[in-house]
Write an enzyme that holds these catalytic residues in place. Structure first.
Site, short mmCIF file in Angstrom:
data_model
loop_
_atom_site.label_atom_id
_atom_site.label_comp_id
_atom_site.label_asym_id
_atom_site.label_seq_id
_atom_site.Cartn_x
_atom_site.Cartn_y
_atom_site.Cartn_z
N CYS A 1 0.79 -0.95 -0.11
CA CYS A 1 0.20 0.47 -0.20
C CYS A 1 1.17 1.53 -0.05
CB CYS A 1 -0.84 0.36 0.97
SG CYS A 1 -2.30 -1.04 1.60
N ARG B 1 3.93 -0.31 -4.37
CA ARG B 1 3.80 -0.87 -2.73
C ARG B 1 2.35 -1.63 -3.11
NH1 ARG B 1 6.83 2.04 0.75
NH2 ARG B 1 4.97 1.09 2.00
N HIS C 1 18.45 -37.59 -3.37
CA HIS C 1 17.83 -37.87 -2.15
C HIS C 1 16.08 -37.40 -2.32
CE1 HIS C 1 20.95 -38.59 -0.51
NE2 HIS C 1 22.32 -37.04 -1.23
N GLU D 1 18.17 -17.98 -5.64
CA GLU D 1 17.38 -15.88 -5.99
C GLU D 1 17.51 -16.72 -7.16
OE1 GLU D 1 17.10 -14.35 -4.59
OE2 GLU D 1 17.58 -12.76 -5.90
N LYS E 1 6.16 -4.80 -3.08
CA LYS E 1 7.82 -3.85 -3.04
C LYS E 1 8.15 -4.10 -1.24
CE LYS E 1 11.86 -2.89 -4.66
NZ LYS E 1 12.31 -4.43 -5.26
N GLU F 1 9.04 -16.07 -9.45
CA GLU F 1 8.14 -14.34 -8.66
C GLU F 1 7.63 -14.11 -9.73
OE1 GLU F 1 10.97 -12.21 -6.94
OE2 GLU F 1 9.47 -10.53 -6.18
N ASN G 1 -1.97 2.57 5.37
CA ASN G 1 -1.42 1.23 4.54
C ASN G 1 -0.70 0.67 6.67
OD1 ASN G 1 1.23 -0.48 3.88
ND2 ASN G 1 2.54 1.24 3.72
N GLY G 2 -1.17 -0.64 6.46
CA GLY G 2 -0.77 -1.28 7.39
C GLY G 2 -2.03 -1.84 7.66
N LYS H 1 13.23 -15.23 -8.05
CA LYS H 1 13.34 -14.98 -9.78
C LYS H 1 12.42 -15.22 -10.47
CE LYS H 1 14.01 -11.89 -8.06
NZ LYS H 1 15.21 -11.31 -6.87
N TRP I 1 -2.41 -2.67 -1.48
CA TRP I 1 -2.12 -4.51 -1.75
C TRP I 1 -3.16 -4.63 -0.61
CZ3 TRP I 1 0.55 -7.75 2.17
CH2 TRP I 1 1.11 -8.96 1.14
#
Ligand code: M6R
Length: 594
Positions: free
Chosen positions: A2, A27, A489, A466, A589, A473, A96-97, A470, A72
């Site tokens: 947000c 955001r 294994h 990583e 983000k 995502e 926001n929160g 990526k 978001w």
């Protein structure tokens, strides 16, 4: 997570807020809205979808004061109704929160009221409406004392020619100029609008109007907060001819490494002091930051020969961590805002650890709890997927580990000048890698795969994680990062002709072992490609599987190059699948909530 923007001045508020929201869209981007105040009348426009969906309706909002939100979703699915602002009576708010006790407050104060939305945020505007008796600051204070969770809230009230702010655990900056005031979640929103900004502290309130911003502490006493330069400029947010921020930011990785090396000199002295009695290091962070922490663990163990652990911040903060005398915690975060990382750092500090922040955000919640801040000088990163910030983190962590080694007089100790020179020597190779590595063919293979496994050993395994993060995502392809030796294994059972393995090999001594994994996948009809800088390995495998060669480098610095390769692979694959790499579904983000 947000983004919020507030404006009060002499210009029409809605276009200013719209522009700010566009710059904050990283955001959150599932719905957006703006409320304006015009002569005591509040008007609201809000819509499910990206900020651009507001463009036409925002034009009809009159008034020189307003607040805006790009969401978001946490509580309540993305919809027009759940979009902010929420308006009741004389008030409209954006938030926001997360208000953790919203259900309890609703049951206590509004047992018989049907709320308009399914959000946790609506309780804030309902409470303001209930407790307001003519003094806005007092109402804010009263409401804030009831809320549990985190919030950065902007409020317009029909009786006040401006907007109000309250802040707890979610970021908010304020700034003012000639006859106007601003507030926002982050500096890019105010790029080109506000040269100096102040960061509000937890418990702060503010009143913003055409005559400036007045800040108050939690007891409603006037408070002064340090003014800092807003480094976000219109130019720094330009795409510079790139199709996406992800592409632009991968291309900026070399300068992220170079600038981080330069910035390290500023903190070297302080870092030495903090490291003076350190005998053990715990590294923490989330997502990409955790993955760079896995590389740092190897650096500290091998250069300083000191015990080092890497812990996911969201796990670390809820266990009972063993912090012995001489423990340092390195908290890594691009944004400096990630709630889990900030709380992990606070916990470590409360247990007596020295806290070292490695961050791209020099003034953030994380830096406030740290003994020293090691800067990552990557510049603003807009794409949700972290790229150049990872590069900057690796550079910062390499130098941090080298400094620790030199203090402990370990064999890997060298002058910091030499350590910096080693990274600088990689920069041209990285420039070449990001500009010329051809990932098109492999991206086609990945785009058609049902699943992609990134494999590596030791430091390459950290990069494999990583690469996998990526890819999943931004392409939504099922992906895992795995130690190459572990494949047999269990995970090998998943391999068939629809799966692809990308094997990263940058250590000559482990090359043959990793090539075994290549053979194991091929034998199960899986597709394989190899990213390597080991000449012998490339020679042995060429003709058998696609080989992407990256420039040779000292083993420890290979993540700078191999990570760039996997970032490019993810980017190219996303383009083939027509995904928006900058704004992947369901994500935002900065994750400032749990
Ligand atoms: O701002 P931070 O570095 O604390 O963010 C941590 C993660 O949320 C972040 O790295 C996330 O995993 C990225 N989107 C990965 O590309």
């Amino acid at each position: 997570m947000c983004g919020i923007v507030g404006y009060s001045g002499r210009a029409a508020a809605a276009p200013v807020i719209y522009g700010g929201l566009k710059r904050l869209e990283y955001r959150g981007y599932d719905s957006a809205g703006i409320a304006t105040l015009d002569g005591g009348n509040i008007s609201v426009a809000k819509k499910q979808g990206k900020v651009s969906s507001l463009e036409s309706c925002a034009e009809n909002l009159s008034g020189e004061t307003g607040i805006g939100h790009t969401r978001w979703a946490t509580h309540g699915k993305p919809s027009d109704t759940n979009a902010h602002p929420h308006a009741i009576g004389k008030f409209a708010v954006v938030h926001n929160g997360i208000i953790e006790n919203y259900a309890e407050l609703k049951a206590r104060y509004f047992p018989d009221t049907d709320f308009l939305s399914r959000t946790d945020s609506e309780i804030i505007v309902r409470l303001l409406d209930k407790f307001y008796s003519g003094n806005l600051l007092h109402a804010l204070k009263e409401v804030s004392s009831l809320l549990k969770g985190s919030y950065a809230v902007l409020v317009i009230c029909a009786d006040f020619k401006g907007f109000a702010v309250m802040k707890y655990k979610s970021p908010v900056i304020v700034g003012g100029g000639r006859g106007e005031s601003f507030a926002a979640s982050d500096a890019p929103a105010l790029a080109g609008l506000c040269k100096k900004i102040s960061i509000l502290e937890d418990g702060d309130f503010a009143l913003a109007s055409a005559s400036g911003v007045k800040i108050y502490d939690n007891n409603l006493n006037p408070a002064a907060r340090q003014k800092i330069i807003n480094r976000a400029t219109a130019a720094s947010l330009d795409l510079n001819g790139c199709a996406h921020y992800m592409q632009k930011e991968i291309l900026e990785s070399p300068s992220a490494a170079e600038n981080t090396v330069k910035a390290f000199s500023r903190v070297q002295g302080k870092l030495k002091e903090v490291f003076a009695d350190v005998a053990r290091v715990i590294i923490t962070g989330c997502g990409t930051a955790y993955n760079s922490g896995l590389v740092a663990k190897r650096y500290i163990e091998s250069f300083a020969r000191m015990p080092a652990e890497a812990e996911i911040a969201g796990e670390f903060r809820y266990k009972n961590p063993v912090i012995t005398t001489g423990t340092a915690v390195i908290a890594i975060s691009q944004s400096g805002e990630t709630a889990d990382t900030v709380e992990a750092a606070k916990l470590a500090k409360s247990l007596g650890a020295k806290v070292i922040a490695v961050t791209n955000a020099p003034y953030s919640a994380l830096t406030l709890v740290s003994d020293v801040v090691v800067p990552v000088a990557a510049g603003h990163e807009i794409c949700v997927a972290a790229t150049k910030s990872y590069t900057g983190q690796i550079a910062a962590l390499y130098l941090t580990a080298k400094l620790l080694a030199s203090l402990n007089k370990k064999p890997a100790a060298q002058t910091m000048k030499n350590a910096k020179a080693e990274i600088c020597a990689i920069v041209p190779l990285l420039t070449d890698t990001v500009a010329h590595t051809d990932m098109d063919a492999l991206a086609q293979v990945c785009a058609r795969a049902d699943g992609v496994y990134f494999l590596g050993r030791d430091i390459d395994y950290a990069v494999a994680l990583e690469g996998s993060l990526k890819l999943k995502e931004i392409t939504y392809i099922q992906s895992e990062g795995y130690p190459a030796g572990e494949l047999k294994h269990g995970t090998l059972a998943l391999i068939d002709e629809n799966k692809t393995a990308v094997v990263i090999i940058t250590d000559e001594n482990l090359a043959i072992k990793c090539e075994n994994a290549v053979e194991q996948v091929l034998s199960r009809k899986g597709k394989v490609a190899v990213i390597t800088n080991v000449t012998g390995c490339a020679r042995r495998l060429k003709g058998k599987v696609p080989v992407i060669e990256i420039p040779p480098s000292p083993k420890e610095l290979s993540p700078l190059l191999s990570a760039a390769a996997v970032q490019l692979l993810a980017y190219k694959t996303a383009l083939i699948l027509e995904r928006n790499p900058d704004q992947p579904r369901n994500l935002a983000k900065s994750v400032t909530v749990e």
